[in-house]
Design an enzyme around this catalytic site. Sequence first.
Site, PDB file in Angstrom:
ATOM      1  N   GLN A 134       4.735  -4.312   2.561  1.00 21.32           N
ATOM      2  CA  GLN A 134       4.464  -5.447   2.954  1.00 21.32           C
ATOM      3  C   GLN A 134       4.730  -6.455   1.344  1.00 21.32           C
ATOM      4  OE1 GLN A 134       0.407  -4.232   3.079  1.00 21.32           O
ATOM      5  NE2 GLN A 134       0.061  -6.293   3.096  1.00 21.32           N
ATOM      6  N   GLU A 162       0.621  -0.935  -0.049  1.00 23.62           N
ATOM      7  CA  GLU A 162      -0.017   0.172   0.070  1.00 23.62           C
ATOM      8  C   GLU A 162       1.158   1.493   0.078  1.00 23.62           C
ATOM      9  OE1 GLU A 162      -2.665  -0.430   3.253  1.00 23.62           O
ATOM     10  OE2 GLU A 162      -4.182  -1.628   2.023  1.00 23.62           O
TER      11      GLU A 162
END
Length: 818
Positions: free
Chosen positions: A618, A496
């Site tokens: 991530q 993100e």
Amino acid sequence: MTAGPWRLRYEGYDPTEEPLREALCSLGNGYLGSRGAAPECAAGGAHYPGTYLAGVFNRLAETFHGTTVSNESIVNLPNWLVLRFRTPGQDWYSPDEMPPEEYYLELDLRRGILARGLTWVDAEGRRTGVTQRRIVHMRHPHLLALETTFVAENWSGELVVRSALDGRVGNTLVTRYRDLAHHHHDPVRQEEVDSETVLLQVETTQSLVRVAQAARTRVHRNGDRPQVARTLVGDHGWIGHDLTVPVEEGRPVTVEKVVAVHAGGDRAISESAEASVRAVQRAGRFDDLVDSHASRWSALWERFGTELVGTTDSVRQALNLHTFHTLQTVSPNSMDLDVGVPARGLCGEAYRGHIFWDEIFVLPFLDLRLPALSRSLLMYRYRRLDEARHRAAAAGHRGANYPWQSGSDGREETQQLHLNPRSGRWLPDHSSLQRHVNHAVAFNVVHYTQTTGDMDFLRYRGGPMLIEIARFLVSITSYDRSLDRYRIRGVVGPDEFHDRYPGAAEPGLDDNAYTNVMTVWLLKQIRELLEQLPAHHRADLWEELGLSAGELDQWEAVTRKMFVPFHDGGILSQFDGYERLEELDWDGYRRRYDSIQRLDRILEAEGDDVNRYKAAKQADTLMLFYLLSAEDLVEVFARLGYDWDTSQIPRTIEYYAARTSHGSTLSGIVHSWLLARLHREDSWRIFTHALDSDIADTQGGTTAEGIHLGVMAGSLDLLQRGYAGIAIRHDVIWLEPALPAEVDRLAFPLHFRGHRLSVDIEKQTLTVSAPPSHLPAVRVGHHGTVHTLTAGGSVTIELEGHPEVRADADDGDADPWG
Ligand code: BGC
């Protein structure tokens, strides 16, 4: 802090720790969740007694910073816990006003009981001991109970106890959301039902769900029910009884509060208030409730437990805690509900109780333990298929586009603005461009179907979802003539941090490798899976969905010509143009900040933009190696005509591992999994760190707002499908264990096609056994050989050992992924 693998124990009262303890010690049963808060304290300061019903949401719209925002949130319901007490002539006791001399909080994971004890001395020297036990009933999901025993240690007299239901609560747990509207329900009914029972009913302001709580409070002493004076107390929104309890020095007296909760939407009830009153009047004593509750937990542990021998108590404690919270969030009680998998459990308000792609970390674990539960959770998605169709159509696409964040009706619930607490700025949120939530839904349908062979589900529920998702994915591709390839533009991948190209006016990135490769894999899987349907079912489904041969040809074309970006001689690029981003000064940032997990916030607060850098929140590209086997990937790239082989895997892992801040707890699970066969020590180190995510609140404050279900269930899945190497392919259970050096034995039950198999893996051997039954034999495979396991029998396989293979090994024939 570690009190063995089955207990989570805290000694001493520490207000700064209280929010974290409340979340970790929350109790739940898949229908409702209740934070492990102090019953004598109202919300405020260190305390937040949140109560949540799975699937009960409410929407509030307002104008905020010039933007109309509308947020749907899981609702914090009336506080059922309230139990206050005071010694003669004193104020209500509060640990914040008068710190206890002794204090503990202890969660019994095996039996699902939260115990608490405190001793305080009042201003006049009266010393009183309090012990409490509470449960959120696993067998009777509408019942909650709190037992409080008082011992006046050096005095006799009258203790006043207030037992109440308090509806004057809002959603105020998450500081970042406090500036937004948070008043979600109003009281509609409050009354004394009988001398020991009160009722409070509230209605949510927009979704109009009526939730009722009925509380019955009794006093017991030495097997008797002493007469106590009761006064009805309350005001608008709260109601209770003040009980004047005569206490004698040294003689324990117990107050039992049993509460029943119902919501208007519950099945098999007439009306929520009436149902709650009936339920609480029928409920037995606390001890009886504990017995039936604990025996249900014991059955759950038999099915969901994982034995890990050789490791430390704290590792086993964390695993048990993860199993415990997974089952508190989704359990057999959820199976009749219309609920999905809330990313942050039922114990907080982070992400407003929404359902994300995180279920990709949860359902594969459940598929092998309680597939019926997975099925019911997939039904949450099925029921929202029309909404997803609408979303796709509204944007001019075909098929179904599931929302990045989902709540009651499946519309897109991602917030329009989010706050960077570091800079204090409200920023537009583009995370809803994460189309890969569709891949997660489809992956879970495929995994569930392959694991269970449930063709009915595929025909009537899974099939339509798969076809509509496939359709959507194909419809968002565009053909690029210059490349002679299909592309997917303007998306956000799992990372993100990147939501646009540096300096670009519009959000979105082109050709996220994870999205594109998964699309190809899924399109192929979906076709193969649908081929397994009996011909007449397939024909009916084709017809119902209006699937044409031309459309299937188009799918096929996409699986042959999807564009996938690479750089640096074969490294998959996170998205097209990724290689042009700048390298971040990781060491510099690590030196300057205590934690750089949320680099996005740090950089924004510095006036910079994380989009400029090769820095991921991530695992993104690496998700491919987490979800797909090496064989799958070889096949996908060969089909696409890319020159790629498995020797690229270790390089790619190292490349992105060095550029990931692990700002999401999901990241550790993926990285640990990937290293299980590459760097076993690193894998274990990352795994144990992931186990700490919530218990040690490694993100510094996020757990208090709700546990992270993805990492919790993902860690269990990592043992099951990662370290034990379980995969179901063509009805064969394949096991390719890679036990970490620290583990001597890994054992767990596995539910497969009606069998309750036992899997037992030691360093040298692997045994799978089946209890006697009339079920047909199953097939168990290892290293290319398939064995037949008949009911009542077992299969033992000698393991050859897995020499550690390092990513930098130049040993060409050591292919850990082959
Ligand atoms: C992660 C997402 C995840 C969400 C909910 C975010 O921080 O980046 O991948 O779905 O949390 O857990």
